[in-house]
Write a protein that holds these residues in place. Sequence first.
Motif, PDB file in Angstrom:
ATOM      1  N   ALA A 117     -25.625 -20.934   5.096  1.00  0.00           N
ATOM      2  CA  ALA A 117     -25.970 -21.983   6.068  1.00  0.00           C
ATOM      3  C   ALA A 117     -24.796 -22.253   7.005  1.00  0.00           C
ATOM      4  O   ALA A 117     -24.970 -22.462   8.210  1.00  0.00           O
ATOM      5  CB  ALA A 117     -26.364 -23.266   5.340  1.00  0.00           C
ATOM      6  N   TRP A 118     -23.602 -22.234   6.459  1.00  0.00           N
ATOM      7  CA  TRP A 118     -22.369 -22.426   7.247  1.00  0.00           C
ATOM      8  C   TRP A 118     -22.262 -21.341   8.314  1.00  0.00           C
ATOM      9  O   TRP A 118     -22.055 -21.621   9.498  1.00  0.00           O
ATOM     10  CB  TRP A 118     -21.200 -22.418   6.273  1.00  0.00           C
ATOM     11  N   PRO A 125     -13.483 -31.053  30.361  1.00  0.00           N
ATOM     12  CA  PRO A 125     -13.495 -32.444  30.831  1.00  0.00           C
ATOM     13  C   PRO A 125     -14.300 -33.401  29.936  1.00  0.00           C
ATOM     14  O   PRO A 125     -14.063 -34.592  30.002  1.00  0.00           O
ATOM     15  CB  PRO A 125     -14.160 -32.338  32.203  1.00  0.00           C
ATOM     16  N   VAL A 126     -15.243 -32.937  29.145  1.00  0.00           N
ATOM     17  CA  VAL A 126     -15.980 -33.866  28.283  1.00  0.00           C
ATOM     18  C   VAL A 126     -16.025 -33.337  26.858  1.00  0.00           C
ATOM     19  O   VAL A 126     -16.020 -32.128  26.634  1.00  0.00           O
ATOM     20  CB  VAL A 126     -17.433 -34.107  28.761  1.00  0.00           C
ATOM     21  N   ARG A 127     -16.077 -34.252  25.921  1.00  0.00           N
ATOM     22  CA  ARG A 127     -16.101 -33.872  24.512  1.00  0.00           C
ATOM     23  C   ARG A 127     -17.364 -33.077  24.218  1.00  0.00           C
ATOM     24  O   ARG A 127     -18.394 -33.244  24.842  1.00  0.00           O
ATOM     25  CB  ARG A 127     -16.012 -35.114  23.603  1.00  0.00           C
ATOM     26  N   ARG A 128     -17.262 -32.235  23.204  1.00  0.00           N
ATOM     27  CA  ARG A 128     -18.431 -31.543  22.715  1.00  0.00           C
ATOM     28  C   ARG A 128     -18.938 -32.327  21.506  1.00  0.00           C
ATOM     29  O   ARG A 128     -18.150 -32.864  20.748  1.00  0.00           O
ATOM     30  CB  ARG A 128     -18.036 -30.134  22.284  1.00  0.00           C
ATOM     31  N   ARG A 129     -20.259 -32.405  21.361  1.00  0.00           N
ATOM     32  CA  ARG A 129     -20.763 -33.078  20.165  1.00  0.00           C
ATOM     33  C   ARG A 129     -21.736 -32.154  19.447  1.00  0.00           C
ATOM     34  O   ARG A 129     -22.772 -31.782  19.989  1.00  0.00           O
ATOM     35  CB  ARG A 129     -21.433 -34.401  20.517  1.00  0.00           C
ATOM     36  N   LEU A 130     -21.361 -31.769  18.228  1.00  0.00           N
ATOM     37  CA  LEU A 130     -22.248 -30.948  17.408  1.00  0.00           C
ATOM     38  C   LEU A 130     -23.377 -31.842  16.912  1.00  0.00           C
ATOM     39  O   LEU A 130     -23.152 -32.991  16.558  1.00  0.00           O
ATOM     40  CB  LEU A 130     -21.495 -30.367  16.219  1.00  0.00           C
ATOM     41  N   GLN A 131     -24.589 -31.305  16.919  1.00  0.00           N
ATOM     42  CA  GLN A 131     -25.738 -32.085  16.476  1.00  0.00           C
ATOM     43  C   GLN A 131     -26.443 -31.377  15.337  1.00  0.00           C
ATOM     44  O   GLN A 131     -26.272 -30.182  15.129  1.00  0.00           O
ATOM     45  CB  GLN A 131     -26.735 -32.262  17.639  1.00  0.00           C
ATOM     46  N   ASN A 132     -27.269 -32.145  14.631  1.00  0.00           N
ATOM     47  CA  ASN A 132     -28.146 -31.607  13.580  1.00  0.00           C
ATOM     48  C   ASN A 132     -27.396 -30.782  12.543  1.00  0.00           C
ATOM     49  O   ASN A 132     -27.851 -29.716  12.135  1.00  0.00           O
ATOM     50  CB  ASN A 132     -29.264 -30.758  14.193  1.00  0.00           C
ATOM     51  N   LEU A 133     -26.243 -31.309  12.124  1.00  0.00           N
ATOM     52  CA  LEU A 133     -25.479 -30.608  11.092  1.00  0.00           C
ATOM     53  C   LEU A 133     -26.244 -30.627   9.772  1.00  0.00           C
ATOM     54  O   LEU A 133     -26.656 -31.692   9.312  1.00  0.00           O
ATOM     55  CB  LEU A 133     -24.139 -31.291  10.878  1.00  0.00           C
ATOM     56  N   PRO A 134     -26.429 -29.458   9.165  1.00  0.00           N
ATOM     57  CA  PRO A 134     -26.983 -29.448   7.812  1.00  0.00           C
ATOM     58  C   PRO A 134     -25.863 -29.702   6.805  1.00  0.00           C
ATOM     59  O   PRO A 134     -24.689 -29.679   7.164  1.00  0.00           O
ATOM     60  CB  PRO A 134     -27.525 -28.022   7.671  1.00  0.00           C
TER      61      PRO A 134
END
Lengths: 450, 227
Positions: free
Chosen positions: A247-248, A414-423
């Motif tokens: 999954a990782w 210029p803008v942060r990254r946001r990881l979503q839907n982390l299992p």
Amino acid sequence: MNTAASSSEPGVRVEIDDVQSGALRPRPVPYEGKFVFLRVDDRHAGRALLRRLLPLTASGLPSADRSQDAWVAVAFTYQGLRALGVPQESLDSFPRAFREGMAARAELIGDVGESAPAHWETPFGTGEVHIALSALSSEAAQLDKELERARVAYEDTPGVQVIWQQDVHQLPTGRTTFGFRDGISQPNIEGVGLLGSNPQEAPIKAGEFLLGYPDETGSPPPMPSPDVLGRNGTYAAVRKIHTNVAAWRRYLRANTASAEEEALLAAKMVGRWPSGAPLALAPEHDDPELAADPHRVNNFLYRENDDRGFRCPAGAHIRRINPRDSTIIGDARMHRLIRRGTTYGPPLPEGVLEDDGADRGLVGVFLGAHLERQFEFIEAEWVNDGNFIGHPGEKDPVAGHHDGTGSATIPEKPVRRRLQNLPGFVVTRGGEYCFLPGLRALRWIAELED
Amino acid sequence: MGSQDEDVRAMAPHIRVLGDPRTDPWQESHAMTATTGATPSAQPERPGRSDGVCSEFTVFTKIKPGHADALRADLAALASGSDDVKGRAALRQIGTLHDARHVIFDNDTRFMFASVFDGSWDTYIDDFAKTVIGSHFDTIFSHSEGFPGISDPGVKEWFVAHQAPAKSFVSSYPDLTVQQIWKDHRVDEAFEEVLDTPEFRAALDNPANAELLATPAFQKLLEEAAA
């Protein structure tokens, strides 16, 4: 938040020969090891076993000759101390978290959903784990010799049953199942005589890790009675953590466009590159040469060069569990732990993205004098929440218990990254709170009468 | 998140005691609530009510006879000059305290300290004692009967013994921690500054940006920018 010791009281001398080696000695590299859980059905038999184990139980610092070095450690759950006939008055004098045990505290430390005690591997959380033995060595042959002596001790003792065993060993890569070198960072403990791994960390009071000495607050940690039982002991949170490596790898693949991006994203989540080189010192590429240098691999702080986390995100695994001098709520020195991770199971072959059904992961041992302020606080506030870094509700991207809706912020211009839907990449298969007494205390338990 | 219904919150699951024959005073408090929608703290058994991410903490003590004026003077000193500057810096460092008040009442015989925190009262209490706020507490509570001192290992129990949990506690922003409020404030200031620039006006009219402007996310921003 400060890196300097709040008050320096020179001359604290730790009675290192009374402290079990399992408490303070860094894990060898490479290593072989085994965990054995025992149930005591008869207190007299249990004490007889302890008398046989006493001469095997190592104390003190590492031997100069590493090839001869192996150590057995003996620890007890609350139920175990009760089964051995420790008087009720003493049992009542242990801190509450220890008396309740890890399963009772599961919700608080984030062991919910798939990681909840209802799904734990037997005998974790059943109250049947009484004695936890661990044996660790840098040499398989040496380990076998120690284990054989321990095995003779418990197999010749009717009234004591082996109820669980787990072999651990370093993978041929020298890395965890996720592919990262670990075990790099160890606290600098005052009066112990072992070097901490970060030369920039001021020594931490011995009482943060051992009972009977002043801690960072200036007072000794609460100690069970009588004194002989508590002194030179410590607590160990022992956890078996399954790692979902497929999954990782799939998550990394799905959220990047190239192998290079994939490596960087993984490093941003962990805080180190696979070699162990920290992002704080090697922000763009892995640096195996730096990683191989014991004087450099852990020689860093965050505030001066990376306060806002453009190198190592504030939410990265290693920065959460050891924020050093980062700008956080609270004082990082009040929440230090000795962390000892050991790997179990086969590695998932490189490049494989589908789960092969094998059980793999780590048996983690987290040592300190304050279960609540250290292990439980770190799990609840730092691993499974992000308020302390200004990201409420965000969990550790690697070690947090996500349910497919987790997010993680990676500072970027210029803008942060946001990881979503982390299992969830890890599942707790079980855990126990143990008390790891000093040798005199071990003898005291072994020689109880009635 | 955060049900406003008190009865529902009072029934939120407690971390219960397994095989534990000992009962500490706070264990009996039925007013204890698990925080809804927020991470439970490492000490969930403390009394006090929560609404969303924050909790209330109120203690009542007896002022030592003849100490009221000294207490008044210490409180005045804390609110002025360099002590005030240091105190505010410590609040930034703590980062979880929404507000706090000190009240002397009942003809100078009693003292109340009331505050609102993120998380539970003592999630960070050990750390808290190490800041300048810890020494302020030492000064202020030294005028109360029986105070053992902020660095005494029994200080938490002393506070709990003097705590009176609220019967009702409500926050206007149950989802916002102190950290989030500070962040929102910084973002708003930066946003307003952008709105004041003629370049931003021009960018809105530039057809090259039409696609971005049409996204629901940007439309939300423009809605806030309109007034």
